[in-house]
Design a protein around this motif. Structure first.
Motif, PDB file in Angstrom:
ATOM      1  N   ALA A 104       0.934  -1.280   0.127  1.00  0.00           N
ATOM      2  CA  ALA A 104       0.017   0.075  -0.022  1.00  0.00           C
ATOM      3  C   ALA A 104       0.982   1.184  -0.134  1.00  0.00           C
ATOM      4  O   ALA A 104       0.604   2.366  -0.582  1.00  0.00           O
ATOM      5  CB  ALA A 104      -0.953  -0.162   1.189  1.00  0.00           C
ATOM      6  N   LYS A 105       1.934   1.199   0.596  1.00  0.00           N
ATOM      7  CA  LYS A 105       2.705   2.576   0.811  1.00  0.00           C
ATOM      8  C   LYS A 105       3.599   2.596  -0.712  1.00  0.00           C
ATOM      9  O   LYS A 105       3.589   3.621  -0.924  1.00  0.00           O
ATOM     10  CB  LYS A 105       3.913   2.096   1.615  1.00  0.00           C
ATOM     11  N   ARG A 109      -1.251   4.213  -1.639  1.00  0.00           N
ATOM     12  CA  ARG A 109      -2.579   4.231  -0.770  1.00  0.00           C
ATOM     13  C   ARG A 109      -2.332   4.329   0.521  1.00  0.00           C
ATOM     14  O   ARG A 109      -3.406   4.321   1.187  1.00  0.00           O
ATOM     15  CB  ARG A 109      -3.080   2.726  -1.262  1.00  0.00           C
ATOM     16  N   ALA A 110      -1.066   4.282   0.970  1.00  0.00           N
ATOM     17  CA  ALA A 110      -0.695   4.666   2.459  1.00  0.00           C
ATOM     18  C   ALA A 110       0.371   5.697   2.497  1.00  0.00           C
ATOM     19  O   ALA A 110       1.365   5.745   1.587  1.00  0.00           O
ATOM     20  CB  ALA A 110      -0.347   3.240   3.276  1.00  0.00           C
ATOM     21  N   ASP A 111       0.353   6.585   3.737  1.00  0.00           N
ATOM     22  CA  ASP A 111       1.378   7.383   3.748  1.00  0.00           C
ATOM     23  C   ASP A 111       2.886   6.608   4.221  1.00  0.00           C
ATOM     24  O   ASP A 111       2.854   5.639   4.875  1.00  0.00           O
ATOM     25  CB  ASP A 111       0.862   8.224   5.080  1.00  0.00           C
ATOM     26  N   GLY A 116      -0.565   5.283   7.444  1.00  0.00           N
ATOM     27  CA  GLY A 116      -1.976   5.410   7.702  1.00  0.00           C
ATOM     28  C   GLY A 116      -2.590   5.727   6.301  1.00  0.00           C
ATOM     29  O   GLY A 116      -1.511   6.090   5.061  1.00  0.00           O
ATOM     30  N   ARG A 117      -3.801   6.344   5.853  1.00  0.00           N
ATOM     31  CA  ARG A 117      -4.268   6.839   5.006  1.00  0.00           C
ATOM     32  C   ARG A 117      -3.519   8.175   4.449  1.00  0.00           C
ATOM     33  O   ARG A 117      -3.241   8.793   5.426  1.00  0.00           O
ATOM     34  CB  ARG A 117      -5.470   7.244   4.930  1.00  0.00           C
ATOM     35  N   PRO A 118      -3.189   8.494   3.260  1.00  0.00           N
ATOM     36  CA  PRO A 118      -2.535   9.782   2.872  1.00  0.00           C
ATOM     37  C   PRO A 118      -3.612  10.860   3.242  1.00  0.00           C
ATOM     38  O   PRO A 118      -4.661  10.735   3.079  1.00  0.00           O
ATOM     39  CB  PRO A 118      -2.313   9.392   1.348  1.00  0.00           C
ATOM     40  N   ASP A 119      -2.902  11.885   3.809  1.00  0.00           N
ATOM     41  CA  ASP A 119      -3.557  13.028   4.063  1.00  0.00           C
ATOM     42  C   ASP A 119      -3.449  14.188   3.046  1.00  0.00           C
ATOM     43  O   ASP A 119      -2.310  14.852   2.954  1.00  0.00           O
ATOM     44  CB  ASP A 119      -3.163  13.609   5.665  1.00  0.00           C
TER      45      ASP A 119
END
Length: 125
Positions: A104-105, A109-111, A116-119
């Protein structure tokens, strides 16, 4: 204990009801049995016939439990117990989650810092 006619001992055995459960990905087998109260987990599994039905079950390596709690094969049972025979894990769940998080990184799709989820509000330098 005396029999109804007063001669000798009664041969009645105290029976309990138990279930033996084995689940495959698309099939579940539940066997209900009445067994002597003194029987152990191993004895009930062997009496149930499930080992003949599923020859891949190996009581020397596979774990067993009663209502989701791992038990030893020599443990006595209580009325209403459900014996569960567990299949070996194909992969370590922690390792699968770690790989999924890394992927996911890499895919964005991930920070990359927090995991976590990207802001979208977070400024990138």
């Amino acid at each position: 204990m005396r029999s109804a006619n007063g001669r000798g001992r009664s041969t009645a055995v105290n029976l309990i009801r138990v279930e033996v459960v084995y689940a495959l990905p698309h099939q579940q087998t539940v066997l209900s049995l009445k067994v002597p109260a003194a029987d152990t987990v191993r004895q009930v599994i062997e009496q149930s016939g499930i080992l003949q039905q599923y020859p891949e079950i190996d009581l020397d390596t596979d774990m067993v439990g009663v209502f989701g709690r791992q038990v030893k094969l020599g443990q006595p049972l209580h009325d209403g117990d459900r014996i569960e025979i567990y299949r070996p894990l194909l992969a370590d769940p922690k390792e699968i989650r770690r790989r999924r998080a890394e992927q996911a990184k890499e895919e964005g799709r991930a920070d990359k810092v927090t995991g976590g989820r990207p802001d979208p509000k977070r400024t990138r330098k």
